[in-house]
Design a protein around this motif. Sequence first.
Motif, short mmCIF file in Angstrom:
data_model
loop_
_atom_site.label_atom_id
_atom_site.label_comp_id
_atom_site.label_asym_id
_atom_site.label_seq_id
_atom_site.Cartn_x
_atom_site.Cartn_y
_atom_site.Cartn_z
N GLY A 52 0.80 -1.23 0.00
CA GLY A 52 0.00 0.00 0.00
C GLY A 52 0.82 1.26 0.00
O GLY A 52 0.27 2.35 -0.19
N ALA A 55 0.54 3.11 -3.44
CA ALA A 55 -0.80 3.68 -3.65
C ALA A 55 -1.04 4.85 -2.70
O ALA A 55 -1.55 5.91 -3.11
CB ALA A 55 -1.85 2.60 -3.43
N ASN A 135 7.58 -4.55 4.50
CA ASN A 135 7.25 -4.25 3.11
C ASN A 135 8.54 -4.38 2.31
O ASN A 135 9.62 -4.48 2.88
CB ASN A 135 6.67 -2.83 2.98
CG ASN A 135 5.94 -2.61 1.66
OD1 ASN A 135 5.89 -3.48 0.79
ND2 ASN A 135 5.34 -1.43 1.51
N ASP A 138 10.74 -0.41 -1.46
CA ASP A 138 10.40 0.05 -2.81
C ASP A 138 11.17 1.29 -3.25
O ASP A 138 11.29 1.56 -4.44
CB ASP A 138 8.91 0.39 -2.89
CG ASP A 138 8.03 -0.84 -2.71
OD1 ASP A 138 8.26 -1.82 -3.43
OD2 ASP A 138 7.15 -0.82 -1.84
N ASP A 149 5.92 -8.04 -6.04
CA ASP A 149 4.64 -8.26 -5.38
C ASP A 149 4.93 -8.77 -3.98
O ASP A 149 5.91 -9.47 -3.75
CB ASP A 149 3.81 -9.28 -6.15
CG ASP A 149 4.48 -10.63 -6.16
OD1 ASP A 149 4.24 -11.40 -5.21
OD2 ASP A 149 5.27 -10.91 -7.08
N ASN A 150 4.06 -8.38 -3.07
CA ASN A 150 4.29 -8.76 -1.68
C ASN A 150 3.83 -10.18 -1.36
O ASN A 150 4.07 -10.68 -0.27
CB ASN A 150 3.61 -7.77 -0.75
CG ASN A 150 4.49 -6.54 -0.52
OD1 ASN A 150 5.59 -6.47 -1.04
ND2 ASN A 150 3.99 -5.60 0.26
N1 GLU Z 1 5.38 -2.96 -2.04
C1 GLU Z 1 4.26 -2.38 -2.75
C2 GLU Z 1 3.66 -1.21 -1.97
O1 GLU Z 1 3.82 -1.14 -0.77
C3 GLU Z 1 3.15 -3.36 -3.00
C4 GLU Z 1 3.48 -4.51 -3.87
C5 GLU Z 1 2.22 -5.34 -4.11
O2 GLU Z 1 1.23 -4.79 -4.62
O3 GLU Z 1 2.20 -6.52 -3.78
O4 GLU Z 1 3.00 -0.39 -2.55
#
Ligand code: GLU
Length: 367
Positions: A52, A55, A135, A138, A149-150
């Motif tokens: 997240g 986003a 996380n 990134d 992808d997580n």
């Molecule tokens: N590490 C990405 C983030 O925090 C997410 C990756 C994913 O969507 O799995 O935005």
Amino acid sequence: MIDKYKKIVIKIGSSSIIDSKTKNIKSKWITDFCKDIAKLQKNKKIVIVCSGAIALGSNSIKKRKNLRRLEDKQASAAVGQIELAYKWKQKLKNHRINVAQLLLTLDDSEIRRRYLNARKTINSLHENNIIPIINENDTVATEEIRYGDNDRLAARVAQMIDADLLILLSDVDGLYDKNPIKNKNAKKINEIFKIDKKIEQIAKNQSSELGSGGMATKILAAKICMNNGCTTIITNSNNKNPLVKASPKNSTIFYSNKTPSSSRKQWLLNHLHPSGTITVDEGALKAIKNNKSLLPAGITDVGGKFSRGDIITILSSKRKKIAIGIAAYDIADTKKIIGIKSKEIKNILGYEGRDEIIHKDDLVKFT
Ligand code: GLU
């Protein structure tokens, strides 16, 4: 149904925690969710892998609507991550639970020394009853050197700490036999005991709106876990008490095989990016099948770029991947001793090395 599990990795997808329209954290959702966490934390070790950041931070990176440039995504993650971690800290503090932040890169699971380091850190946090919030890092990860992808990151973390359960929270109940958005009569698959080609194919067409993974990466994650004695549940984060109420009725459960292999071999088997290849002749192929070491005499070719201690793939003369292992020599020295007898190694290289290119303890066959 999750009562019997002791060490649980919970992966939260972007679509579960971030509102797709406002790109803000769903405050009520996280408040409710922390109640579930607080219940589990009493007698289990918990790790949260939370997506997240990208986003969430995208609101601040105004110039780029779709965040296509890598540097915009990285900047977005830098903004979002700090907020994400703070929210977890705030919300779990209400339950007197402490949290810690770990930002991992691909190398932290792929390079054994770093993998062991990360594992020790998580173990120490658990000893102190602190929940690690993880996380991907990134802000420094680029396309070639990231998980992306997580789901897989969470699976590797589960494997790293010998977790017995991985819960992948998503915006769907689980894996359906057809894409449920396009097909009204799609049926959820409740339990899976083996991931075969058919399951992988079904998963390919089912993705989610915000996250980068979709079903395909969830299946890959479940596969990593199944090989490691860790059960995986895909369930809907919008359900009431999604963790404590997870069951085959409202989720898809992937049961792991009952006999996990040793942790070193597990780690090898799931390595994502081997550094090089070694091609072997029929004799060596047979030896490997009989659980013997790989000797220089059986090598016909080498490829890639590897140093001593790197992970390499072993190929048959027909270029079929037959095993994976840890190289005892770097590529330059391996090239010099292709096809020779082990007792000649010292003469050729000028130092006393190992008799084997890959020792049987460092070698795992693909089945
Ligand atoms: N590490 C990405 C983030 O925090 C997410 C990756 C994913 O969507 O799995 O935005």
